[in-house]
Design an enzyme around this catalytic site. Sequence first.
Site, PDB file in Angstrom:
ATOM      1  N   THR A   1       0.756  -1.028   0.431  1.00  0.00           N
ATOM      2  CA  THR A   1       0.045   0.134  -0.297  1.00  0.00           C
ATOM      3  C   THR A   1       0.609   1.529   0.307  1.00  0.00           C
ATOM      4  O   THR A   1       1.861   1.120   0.633  1.00  0.00           O
ATOM      5  CB  THR A   1      -0.763   0.236   1.302  1.00  0.00           C
TER       6      THR A   1
ATOM      7  N   GLY B   1      -4.254  -5.564   6.676  1.00  0.00           N
ATOM      8  CA  GLY B   1      -5.767  -5.175   6.958  1.00  0.00           C
ATOM      9  C   GLY B   1      -6.919  -5.095   7.406  1.00  0.00           C
ATOM     10  O   GLY B   1      -7.501  -4.320   8.580  1.00  0.00           O
TER      11      GLY B   1
ATOM     12  N   THR C   1      -0.237   0.462   6.910  1.00  0.00           N
ATOM     13  CA  THR C   1       0.261  -0.520   5.724  1.00  0.00           C
ATOM     14  C   THR C   1       0.204  -1.105   6.689  1.00  0.00           C
ATOM     15  O   THR C   1       0.908  -2.241   7.499  1.00  0.00           O
ATOM     16  CB  THR C   1       1.157   0.061   5.098  1.00  0.00           C
TER      17      THR C   1
END
Length: 333
Positions: A203, A256, A253
């Site tokens: 990310t 998740g 990051t």
Amino acid sequence: MARWAIAIHGGAGVDPNLPEHRQEEAKRVLARCLQVGVDLLRSGAAALDVVEAVVRELETDPCFNSGRGSALTRAGTVEMEASIMDGRGRRCGAVSGVSTVKNPVSLARRVMDKSPHSYLAFDGAEDFAREQGLEVVDNSYFITEENVGMLKLAKEANTILFDYRIPLAGADTCSALAAASEKNNSNSMVMNGLPISIYAPETVGCAVVDSNGFTAAATSTGGLMNKMTGRIGDSPLIGAGTYACGHCAVSCTGEGEAIIRSTLARDVAAVMEYKGLPLQEAVDFCVKERLDEGFAGLIAVSGTGEVAYGFNCTGMFRGCATQDGFMEVGIWE
């Protein structure tokens, strides 16, 4: 006048065997994007404009998993997500399931500035992008040859592939992937209670405090390779992947599902506010105490011009700079 500061990331969880040339490529991209932010801040730009501009640069370069170069779903398509937050008044905007918008972070900004809502997804987000005149491209623009090959390997190995940027050596790569997945499953490495393969997503994000002391943060991602269509991670979720207020701005990051459970970005601000911890101590506390068995990292800036980062996995692509001349780009500890 306050002191400006900026921090960026390109993902936490880096393969320790990442080839040297790939490390250097990532650091060059980080340095270039960091310089974009520094130049804007030196010119007096607002924090919100800076985080959008920097994340747009990161989305446009296929080096990381956002925008062009995003991870692919099981169906071989790209579903991107992004969020942005203004520390002034805690305004925010977020999008998920975006498949044709060239820069999802700019769509998130439009949701914040031009809609009555904070979050739009899938067809609604796509329709709004066209109403706003944002640049759209065919889904194929985001798909790279490398990612198509890694999705094929992930499917053959029947796994969600996290370190999809690192081709495995040897003739039977599929077998190697399957073996790696089996090894990690036997070690009880899990996501949301389910076994996973080696973990290394990429990310991107940016956190900024400008010369007026205003903060902002933005995060953008393509998600997980071989993810289920419709999967939504932490990146577009305000308080989980992104948060900004008077105390700090944070972009996260990593895993998740763990970041969502811990509301990681908001928790950094909360321990600063309620426990009175300085920025780096707040970051360290949240990474150590709030992720349970999850793996993640984050970058942060304070309203007074400090920068901080933390991660509990192997490496994090990152960079930071401050008004007093400090500048750093790194991957490992």
